[in-house]
Design a protein around this motif. Structure first.
Motif, mmCIF file in Angstrom:
data_model
loop_
_atom_site.group_PDB
_atom_site.id
_atom_site.type_symbol
_atom_site.label_atom_id
_atom_site.label_comp_id
_atom_site.label_asym_id
_atom_site.label_seq_id
_atom_site.Cartn_x
_atom_site.Cartn_y
_atom_site.Cartn_z
ATOM 1 N N ASP A 75 33.384 72.306 41.321
ATOM 2 C CA ASP A 75 34.632 71.713 40.841
ATOM 3 C C ASP A 75 34.265 70.595 39.864
ATOM 4 O OD1 ASP A 75 37.450 71.474 40.969
ATOM 5 O OD2 ASP A 75 37.384 70.033 42.623
ATOM 6 N N ALA A 123 40.250 73.512 48.183
ATOM 7 C CA ALA A 123 39.978 72.514 47.144
ATOM 8 C C ALA A 123 40.135 71.114 47.735
ATOM 9 C CB ALA A 123 40.929 72.708 45.976
ATOM 10 N N SER A 124 39.829 70.102 46.900
ATOM 11 C CA SER A 124 39.836 68.712 47.359
ATOM 12 C C SER A 124 38.901 68.565 48.557
ATOM 13 C CB SER A 124 41.276 68.259 47.681
ATOM 14 O OG SER A 124 41.332 66.893 47.961
ATOM 15 N N ASN A 140 45.219 81.055 39.239
ATOM 16 C CA ASN A 140 44.826 80.201 40.357
ATOM 17 C C ASN A 140 45.983 79.223 40.549
ATOM 18 O OD1 ASN A 140 43.835 78.188 41.983
ATOM 19 N ND2 ASN A 140 41.921 77.884 40.840
ATOM 20 N N LYS A 178 44.949 78.499 35.583
ATOM 21 C CA LYS A 178 45.350 77.662 36.719
ATOM 22 C C LYS A 178 46.748 77.118 36.457
ATOM 23 C CE LYS A 178 43.075 74.206 39.414
ATOM 24 N NZ LYS A 178 42.204 73.084 39.147
ATOM 25 N N ARG A 204 43.117 65.492 50.170
ATOM 26 C CA ARG A 204 44.278 64.630 49.890
ATOM 27 C C ARG A 204 45.255 64.585 51.059
ATOM 28 N NH1 ARG A 204 45.452 65.283 43.377
ATOM 29 N NH2 ARG A 204 43.252 65.245 42.802
ATOM 30 N N PHE A 264 44.650 72.225 48.935
ATOM 31 C CA PHE A 264 43.946 70.933 48.915
ATOM 32 C C PHE A 264 43.818 70.379 50.338
ATOM 33 C CE2 PHE A 264 44.380 69.126 44.385
ATOM 34 C CZ PHE A 264 44.421 70.380 43.811
ATOM 35 N N LEU A 280 41.532 79.534 48.393
ATOM 36 C CA LEU A 280 40.492 78.688 47.794
ATOM 37 C C LEU A 280 40.684 77.263 48.318
ATOM 38 C CD1 LEU A 280 39.743 78.666 43.946
ATOM 39 C CD2 LEU A 280 39.647 76.618 45.328
ATOM 40 N N THR A 285 35.801 75.584 38.958
ATOM 41 C CA THR A 285 37.189 75.152 38.779
ATOM 42 C C THR A 285 37.174 73.855 37.977
ATOM 43 O OG1 THR A 285 37.065 74.109 40.970
ATOM 44 C CG2 THR A 285 38.188 76.222 40.843
ATOM 45 N N THR A 286 38.147 73.748 37.087
ATOM 46 C CA THR A 286 38.347 72.498 36.353
ATOM 47 C C THR A 286 39.803 72.098 36.568
ATOM 48 O OG1 THR A 286 39.110 73.547 34.304
ATOM 49 C CG2 THR A 286 36.722 73.260 34.548
ATOM 50 N N ASN A 287 40.102 70.864 36.283
ATOM 51 C CA ASN A 287 41.502 70.436 36.272
ATOM 52 C C ASN A 287 41.644 69.418 35.147
ATOM 53 O OD1 ASN A 287 40.878 67.806 37.258
ATOM 54 N ND2 ASN A 287 40.929 68.520 39.376
ATOM 55 N N THR A 312 35.741 75.287 46.700
ATOM 56 C CA THR A 312 35.274 74.640 45.471
ATOM 57 C C THR A 312 34.983 73.189 45.788
ATOM 58 O OG1 THR A 312 35.643 74.337 43.106
ATOM 59 C CG2 THR A 312 37.560 73.956 44.513
ATOM 60 N N ARG A 320 35.768 67.047 50.331
ATOM 61 C CA ARG A 320 35.184 65.698 50.242
ATOM 62 C C ARG A 320 33.818 65.576 50.905
ATOM 63 N NH1 ARG A 320 39.801 62.464 49.749
ATOM 64 N NH2 ARG A 320 40.964 63.355 48.009
ATOM 65 N N THR A 348 47.541 76.096 41.888
ATOM 66 C CA THR A 348 46.954 74.849 42.362
ATOM 67 C C THR A 348 48.003 73.890 42.921
ATOM 68 O OG1 THR A 348 45.352 73.125 41.792
ATOM 69 C CG2 THR A 348 47.008 73.640 40.113
ATOM 70 N N SER A 361 44.945 77.627 45.658
ATOM 71 C CA SER A 361 44.132 76.423 45.865
ATOM 72 C C SER A 361 44.805 75.469 46.820
ATOM 73 C CB SER A 361 43.874 75.719 44.534
ATOM 74 O OG SER A 361 42.854 76.370 43.841
HETATM 75 O O1 LIG Z 1 42.653 72.988 42.161
HETATM 76 C C1 LIG Z 1 41.442 73.020 42.149
HETATM 77 C C2 LIG Z 1 40.734 74.264 42.355
HETATM 78 O O2 LIG Z 1 41.456 75.334 41.993
HETATM 79 C C3 LIG Z 1 40.582 71.841 41.982
HETATM 80 O O3 LIG Z 1 40.074 71.722 40.679
HETATM 81 C C4 LIG Z 1 41.310 70.613 42.393
HETATM 82 O O4 LIG Z 1 42.097 70.160 41.325
HETATM 83 C C5 LIG Z 1 40.329 69.579 42.863
HETATM 84 O O5 LIG Z 1 39.577 70.108 43.943
HETATM 85 C C6 LIG Z 1 40.990 68.377 43.334
HETATM 86 O O6 LIG Z 1 41.830 67.843 42.375
HETATM 87 C C7 LIG Z 1 39.982 67.331 43.711
HETATM 88 O O7 LIG Z 1 40.671 66.584 44.597
HETATM 89 P P1 LIG Z 1 40.292 65.151 45.014
HETATM 90 O O8 LIG Z 1 38.920 65.217 45.647
HETATM 91 O O9 LIG Z 1 40.348 64.324 43.771
HETATM 92 O O10 LIG Z 1 41.351 64.860 45.984
#
Ligand SMILES: O=C(CO)[C@@H](O)[C@H](O)[C@H](O)[C@H](O)COP(=O)(O)O
Length: 220
Positions: free
Chosen positions: A6, A164-165, A106, A84, A133, A130, A162, A26-28, A184, A167, A108, A128
């Motif tokens: 990510d 995501a987020s 994807n 995405k 968060r 999370f 998937l 994955t990018t955002n 990711t 930690r 998100t 995706s």
């Molecule tokens: O949505 C996806 C994967 O599809 C990620 O890129 C997602 O945006 C990131 O995992 C999160 O934004 C990262 O979250 P955080 O650790 O900043 O809470």
């Protein structure tokens, strides 16, 4: 289970790709902005570094017509790009349109199984979910992951879950236990997956014993 990194940082993608276990990136918008590079340039470079991976690139408009234009533009850059799309009303409509046209998506910013239902019904390739968060607001982010995996199996949806987020490595372990299809994570977390104190201790012992005995594999 697939492993995605990510990041919008090319050097991090290169490092993860070198390990030979990377299935996608994955990018955002936050990660791309942080890279300090142009969006298209970054995404195309990532596609080059991970030639068989799914590369997620996010649209930034929030109205359907502009989102559709952005999605078609981004999808035209490379066949491995997955568009995405955030889970908002026009986003779900867009996922349906793209899915009907055979363009992978994807979905998100998914935090609940009821949101995941909408994404799955619209035909999202990846959902995706999370976790970090949700943990941040004193809830258990993995509940929605487990419920979404169950939902996918119960109703035979084609979407992949998937996580995501992410930690820390425990999130990865919990994603495996939940039966999620993909996790990711930042490169830092991926590098932590290698770590175990008994591996370091065990390797040291093997090498000390080998060297003490004066053995070798390759002719000196
Ligand atoms: O949505 C996806 C994967 O599809 C990620 O890129 C997602 O945006 C990131 O995992 C999160 O934004 C990262 O979250 P955080 O650790 O900043 O809470």
């Amino acid at each position: 289970m697939k492993l995605f990194v990510d990041t919008g940082d090319i050097e991090e993608v290169r490092q993860a790709a070198d390990w030979g276990v990377l299935d996608g990136v994955t990018t955002n918008p936050t990660l791309i902005a942080k890279s300090g590079k142009q969006f298209k340039e970054t995404v195309l470079k990532i596609c080059e570094l991970v030639p068989n991976g799914a590369i997620s690139a996010e649209v930034v408009a929030t109205d359907y017509d502009t989102m559709l234009k952005e999605a078609l533009e981004v999808a035209s850059w490379h066949p491995n790009i997955v568009v995405k799309v955030p889970l908002i009303e026009p986003g779900v409509s867009l996922i349906k349109t793209l899915s009907d046209r055979g363009i992978r998506t994807n979905c998100t910013l998914v935090f609940s199984v009821s949101q995941a239902l909408l994404a799955a019904k619209a035909g999202a390739t990846f959902i995706s979910n999370f976790v970090g968060r949700v943990d941040d607001i004193s809830d258990d982010g993995m509940v929605a992951v487990r419920d979404t995996v169950d939902m996918i199996h119960t109703y035979d949806f084609k979407s992949e879950v998937l996580v995501a987020s992410v930690r820390h490595p425990l999130h990865v372990v919990q994603a495996i236990q939940a039966g999620a299809h993909i996790a990711t994570m930042p490169l830092k977390i991926m590098s932590m997956l290698f770590k175990h104190p008994l591996t370091d201790k065990g390797l040291k012992q093997f090498l000390d014993d080998w060297n003490k005995a004066g053995l070798h594999i390759l002719e000196p």
